[in-house]
Scaffold this motif. Sequence first.
Motif: not given
Length: 212
Positions: A81-99, A185-192
């Motif tokens: 997949g794209t680097a963007l999709a992989r980054l989003r997946g990693a950021v959301r997994w790392y985020a609090p209450t993730g796995d 907020w994480l999506d906005e920070a990643l987009a920025q």
Amino acid sequence: MARVRLSVAERRDDLLRAAVGQIEARGVAALRISDVAAVLGVSNALVLYHFETKEKLVAAAFAHAARDDLARLHVLLGRRGTALARLRGAVRWYAPTGDAKGWTLWIEGWAAALREPALREPVRALDQRWKAALADVIAEGAAAGEFRCTDPSGAAWRLTALLDGLAVQMTSYAGALERDTMLRWLDEALAQELGLGPAHEPGPGPTEPDGP
């Protein structure tokens, strides 16, 4: 029924997993060798045979947890997949209450590392390797023209700083912030960081790797 005889590596792995669980439950300061031994129904002497002291056990437990988290991160970032999709997946997994490994564990590790030199290296090494892994994928996506980022290392630092700060707040003050708000907020920070416009609407993003 005969007891299964474990290899040295298997026994150490069991002891480290038990120690991680007890650190999450009790904290580093309150942890006792006997707590770890009791989880597995073994003697204190066996724990000390493998790790010699509580300090060495705790340092090894954090290194063990770090290896687990980094292995999962590399699975996520190594998927197709794209680097963007992989980054989003990693950021959301790392985020609090993730796995990612329980945030209580890492907050304990940061606090204890201020006073325990033996803990500084595994905690610092995990942090550096997380940043490096994210920076590599950001650089990959920028080179492929998916997005713009002239400073992948700086972007990785800023993103992980935001994630770490949110983790401390959300773990310490349960319910203080809605998870949907945090993810926005994480999506906005990643987009920025990646120079993305509003046309790049984030998808739900994986929170659990299911293989490359």
